[in-house]
Design a protein around this motif. Structure first.
Motif, PDB file in Angstrom:
ATOM      1  N   GLY A 163      38.198  56.029  40.720  1.00  0.00           N
ATOM      2  CA  GLY A 163      39.085  57.165  40.497  1.00  0.00           C
ATOM      3  C   GLY A 163      38.321  58.379  40.031  1.00  0.00           C
ATOM      4  O   GLY A 163      37.084  58.399  40.069  1.00  0.00           O
ATOM      5  N   LEU A 164      39.079  59.363  39.576  1.00  0.00           N
ATOM      6  CA  LEU A 164      38.513  60.602  39.063  1.00  0.00           C
ATOM      7  C   LEU A 164      38.523  60.552  37.543  1.00  0.00           C
ATOM      8  O   LEU A 164      39.560  60.249  36.936  1.00  0.00           O
ATOM      9  CB  LEU A 164      39.339  61.792  39.555  1.00  0.00           C
ATOM     10  N   VAL A 165      37.391  60.831  36.946  1.00  0.00           N
ATOM     11  CA  VAL A 165      37.277  60.790  35.489  1.00  0.00           C
ATOM     12  C   VAL A 165      36.407  61.942  35.020  1.00  0.00           C
ATOM     13  O   VAL A 165      35.503  62.382  35.742  1.00  0.00           O
ATOM     14  CB  VAL A 165      36.710  59.424  35.031  1.00  0.00           C
ATOM     15  N   GLN A 166      36.674  62.441  33.830  1.00  0.00           N
ATOM     16  CA  GLN A 166      35.874  63.521  33.278  1.00  0.00           C
ATOM     17  C   GLN A 166      34.557  62.982  32.730  1.00  0.00           C
ATOM     18  O   GLN A 166      34.467  61.802  32.354  1.00  0.00           O
ATOM     19  CB  GLN A 166      36.646  64.219  32.164  1.00  0.00           C
ATOM     20  N   PRO A 167      33.549  63.833  32.677  1.00  0.00           N
ATOM     21  CA  PRO A 167      32.284  63.412  32.061  1.00  0.00           C
ATOM     22  C   PRO A 167      32.524  62.866  30.654  1.00  0.00           C
ATOM     23  O   PRO A 167      33.312  63.424  29.890  1.00  0.00           O
ATOM     24  CB  PRO A 167      31.470  64.709  32.024  1.00  0.00           C
ATOM     25  N   GLY A 168      31.842  61.772  30.356  1.00  0.00           N
ATOM     26  CA  GLY A 168      32.033  61.096  29.082  1.00  0.00           C
ATOM     27  C   GLY A 168      33.124  60.054  29.098  1.00  0.00           C
ATOM     28  O   GLY A 168      33.268  59.291  28.136  1.00  0.00           O
ATOM     29  N   GLY A 169      33.878  60.000  30.182  1.00  0.00           N
ATOM     30  CA  GLY A 169      34.966  59.041  30.281  1.00  0.00           C
ATOM     31  C   GLY A 169      34.511  57.662  30.709  1.00  0.00           C
ATOM     32  O   GLY A 169      33.311  57.400  30.875  1.00  0.00           O
ATOM     33  N   SER A 170      35.478  56.790  30.898  1.00  0.00           N
ATOM     34  CA  SER A 170      35.210  55.387  31.232  1.00  0.00           C
ATOM     35  C   SER A 170      36.070  54.936  32.404  1.00  0.00           C
ATOM     36  O   SER A 170      37.175  55.449  32.618  1.00  0.00           O
ATOM     37  CB  SER A 170      35.491  54.493  30.034  1.00  0.00           C
ATOM     38  N   LEU A 171      35.538  53.960  33.117  1.00  0.00           N
ATOM     39  CA  LEU A 171      36.286  53.283  34.182  1.00  0.00           C
ATOM     40  C   LEU A 171      35.857  51.827  34.204  1.00  0.00           C
ATOM     41  O   LEU A 171      34.724  51.506  33.819  1.00  0.00           O
ATOM     42  CB  LEU A 171      35.990  53.904  35.554  1.00  0.00           C
ATOM     43  N   ARG A 172      36.726  50.984  34.687  1.00  0.00           N
ATOM     44  CA  ARG A 172      36.364  49.589  34.919  1.00  0.00           C
ATOM     45  C   ARG A 172      36.627  49.261  36.377  1.00  0.00           C
ATOM     46  O   ARG A 172      37.769  49.355  36.845  1.00  0.00           O
ATOM     47  CB  ARG A 172      37.154  48.646  34.029  1.00  0.00           C
ATOM     48  N   LEU A 173      35.583  48.886  37.067  1.00  0.00           N
ATOM     49  CA  LEU A 173      35.716  48.451  38.450  1.00  0.00           C
ATOM     50  C   LEU A 173      35.851  46.936  38.490  1.00  0.00           C
ATOM     51  O   LEU A 173      35.242  46.226  37.689  1.00  0.00           O
ATOM     52  CB  LEU A 173      34.501  48.882  39.269  1.00  0.00           C
ATOM     53  N   SER A 174      36.641  46.467  39.433  1.00  0.00           N
ATOM     54  CA  SER A 174      36.835  45.036  39.623  1.00  0.00           C
ATOM     55  C   SER A 174      36.323  44.617  40.997  1.00  0.00           C
ATOM     56  O   SER A 174      36.437  45.380  41.958  1.00  0.00           O
ATOM     57  CB  SER A 174      38.315  44.677  39.515  1.00  0.00           C
ATOM     58  N   CYS A 175      35.796  43.424  41.050  1.00  0.00           N
ATOM     59  CA  CYS A 175      35.363  42.835  42.317  1.00  0.00           C
ATOM     60  C   CYS A 175      35.997  41.455  42.386  1.00  0.00           C
ATOM     61  O   CYS A 175      35.518  40.506  41.751  1.00  0.00           O
ATOM     62  CB  CYS A 175      33.848  42.759  42.377  1.00  0.00           C
ATOM     63  N   ALA A 176      37.074  41.349  43.145  1.00  0.00           N
ATOM     64  CA  ALA A 176      37.797  40.093  43.276  1.00  0.00           C
ATOM     65  C   ALA A 176      37.280  39.327  44.487  1.00  0.00           C
ATOM     66  O   ALA A 176      37.229  39.878  45.585  1.00  0.00           O
ATOM     67  CB  ALA A 176      39.289  40.358  43.409  1.00  0.00           C
ATOM     68  N   ALA A 177      36.908  38.083  44.264  1.00  0.00           N
ATOM     69  CA  ALA A 177      36.307  37.276  45.327  1.00  0.00           C
ATOM     70  C   ALA A 177      37.282  36.227  45.828  1.00  0.00           C
ATOM     71  O   ALA A 177      38.002  35.595  45.040  1.00  0.00           O
ATOM     72  CB  ALA A 177      35.041  36.614  44.820  1.00  0.00           C
ATOM     73  N   SER A 178      37.276  36.040  47.137  1.00  0.00           N
ATOM     74  CA  SER A 178      38.094  34.999  47.756  1.00  0.00           C
ATOM     75  C   SER A 178      37.239  34.283  48.785  1.00  0.00           C
ATOM     76  O   SER A 178      36.751  34.884  49.737  1.00  0.00           O
ATOM     77  CB  SER A 178      39.318  35.622  48.431  1.00  0.00           C
ATOM     78  N   GLY A 179      37.024  32.994  48.565  1.00  0.00           N
ATOM     79  CA  GLY A 179      36.237  32.218  49.507  1.00  0.00           C
ATOM     80  C   GLY A 179      34.747  32.476  49.465  1.00  0.00           C
ATOM     81  O   GLY A 179      34.015  32.090  50.386  1.00  0.00           O
ATOM     82  N   VAL A 180      34.300  33.109  48.405  1.00  0.00           N
ATOM     83  CA  VAL A 180      32.879  33.408  48.274  1.00  0.00           C
ATOM     84  C   VAL A 180      32.466  33.183  46.822  1.00  0.00           C
ATOM     85  O   VAL A 180      33.257  33.391  45.903  1.00  0.00           O
ATOM     86  CB  VAL A 180      32.576  34.848  48.717  1.00  0.00           C
ATOM     87  N   SER A 181      31.244  32.762  46.652  1.00  0.00           N
ATOM     88  CA  SER A 181      30.743  32.482  45.304  1.00  0.00           C
ATOM     89  C   SER A 181      30.564  33.765  44.507  1.00  0.00           C
ATOM     90  O   SER A 181      30.193  34.811  45.042  1.00  0.00           O
ATOM     91  CB  SER A 181      29.393  31.764  45.407  1.00  0.00           C
ATOM     92  N   THR A 182      30.833  33.666  43.219  1.00  0.00           N
ATOM     93  CA  THR A 182      30.529  34.777  42.307  1.00  0.00           C
ATOM     94  C   THR A 182      29.397  34.409  41.353  1.00  0.00           C
ATOM     95  O   THR A 182      29.233  35.018  40.312  1.00  0.00           O
ATOM     96  CB  THR A 182      31.766  35.207  41.511  1.00  0.00           C
ATOM     97  N   TYR A 183      28.631  33.381  41.709  1.00  0.00           N
ATOM     98  CA  TYR A 183      27.480  33.002  40.875  1.00  0.00           C
ATOM     99  C   TYR A 183      26.538  34.194  40.739  1.00  0.00           C
ATOM    100  O   TYR A 183      26.029  34.476  39.663  1.00  0.00           O
ATOM    101  CB  TYR A 183      26.756  31.826  41.506  1.00  0.00           C
ATOM    102  N   VAL A 184      26.314  34.890  41.858  1.00  0.00           N
ATOM    103  CA  VAL A 184      25.546  36.133  41.847  1.00  0.00           C
ATOM    104  C   VAL A 184      26.410  37.232  42.465  1.00  0.00           C
ATOM    105  O   VAL A 184      26.876  37.100  43.601  1.00  0.00           O
ATOM    106  CB  VAL A 184      24.243  36.008  42.649  1.00  0.00           C
ATOM    107  N   VAL A 185      26.634  38.263  41.726  1.00  0.00           N
ATOM    108  CA  VAL A 185      27.333  39.447  42.236  1.00  0.00           C
ATOM    109  C   VAL A 185      26.521  40.675  41.870  1.00  0.00           C
ATOM    110  O   VAL A 185      26.133  40.848  40.709  1.00  0.00           O
ATOM    111  CB  VAL A 185      28.756  39.553  41.674  1.00  0.00           C
ATOM    112  N   GLY A 186      26.253  41.484  42.840  1.00  0.00           N
ATOM    113  CA  GLY A 186      25.532  42.726  42.614  1.00  0.00           C
ATOM    114  C   GLY A 186      26.454  43.912  42.782  1.00  0.00           C
ATOM    115  O   GLY A 186      27.447  43.859  43.513  1.00  0.00           O
ATOM    116  N   TRP A 187      26.122  44.970  42.042  1.00  0.00           N
ATOM    117  CA  TRP A 187      26.835  46.230  42.187  1.00  0.00           C
ATOM    118  C   TRP A 187      25.855  47.288  42.711  1.00  0.00           C
ATOM    119  O   TRP A 187      24.734  47.406  42.195  1.00  0.00           O
ATOM    120  CB  TRP A 187      27.413  46.687  40.856  1.00  0.00           C
ATOM    121  N   PHE A 188      26.293  48.024  43.697  1.00  0.00           N
ATOM    122  CA  PHE A 188      25.508  49.101  44.284  1.00  0.00           C
ATOM    123  C   PHE A 188      26.376  50.349  44.371  1.00  0.00           C
ATOM    124  O   PHE A 188      27.606  50.273  44.272  1.00  0.00           O
ATOM    125  CB  PHE A 188      25.036  48.716  45.694  1.00  0.00           C
ATOM    126  N   ARG A 189      25.752  51.478  44.572  1.00  0.00           N
ATOM    127  CA  ARG A 189      26.507  52.708  44.767  1.00  0.00           C
ATOM    128  C   ARG A 189      25.791  53.586  45.782  1.00  0.00           C
ATOM    129  O   ARG A 189      24.573  53.472  45.965  1.00  0.00           O
ATOM    130  CB  ARG A 189      26.704  53.450  43.455  1.00  0.00           C
TER     131      ARG A 189
END
Length: 122
Positions: A9-35
């Motif tokens: 979403g849109l957030v002001q500098p200094g703000g916070s967000l929480r991103l979620s990565c919901a997995a279905s049928g795939v392992s979450t033993y290793v999850v990477g975040w990229f941008r």
């Protein structure tokens, strides 16, 4: 097999967000975040390998990765956001058990979420 990234979403500098990565049928033993910012290459943000967590220098101390095994979901908690954090954020997973040194390599991952836009602006 599906990874679903959400929470951007849109957030002001200094703000916070929480991103979620919901997995279905795939392992979450290793999850990477990229941008990926416009006109730039995909950039490693961090990863979780079971209970071990890794971060790139530019986000260490501001971002944290956590998991909820009951929900098969991994989170990217982002605090003190800066305009340079603006990008589309992706989560990725793999069937393997890669060592920590290859976690920053996008080629390590087999599955990718669709991405969620994070915009940091006043």
């Amino acid at each position: 097999v599906q990874l679903q990234a959400s929470g951007g979403g849109l957030v002001q500098p200094g703000g916070s967000l929480r991103l979620s990565c919901a997995a279905s049928g795939v392992s979450t033993y290793v999850v990477g975040w990229f941008r990926q910012a416009p006109g730039k290459e995909r950039e490693y943000v961090g990863a979780i390998r079971w209970t071990m967590k890794y971060y790139t220098d530019s986000v260490r101390g501001r971002f944290t990765i956590s998991r909820d095994n009951a929900k098969n979901t991994v989170y990217l908690n982002m605090n003190n956001l800066k305009p340079e954090d603006t990008a589309v954020y992706y989560c990725a997973s793999t069937d393997g058990r890669p060592i920590s040194s290859v976690l920053p390599d996008p080629g390590t991952y087999d599955y990718w979420g669709q991405g969620t836009q994070v915009t940091v602006s006043s």
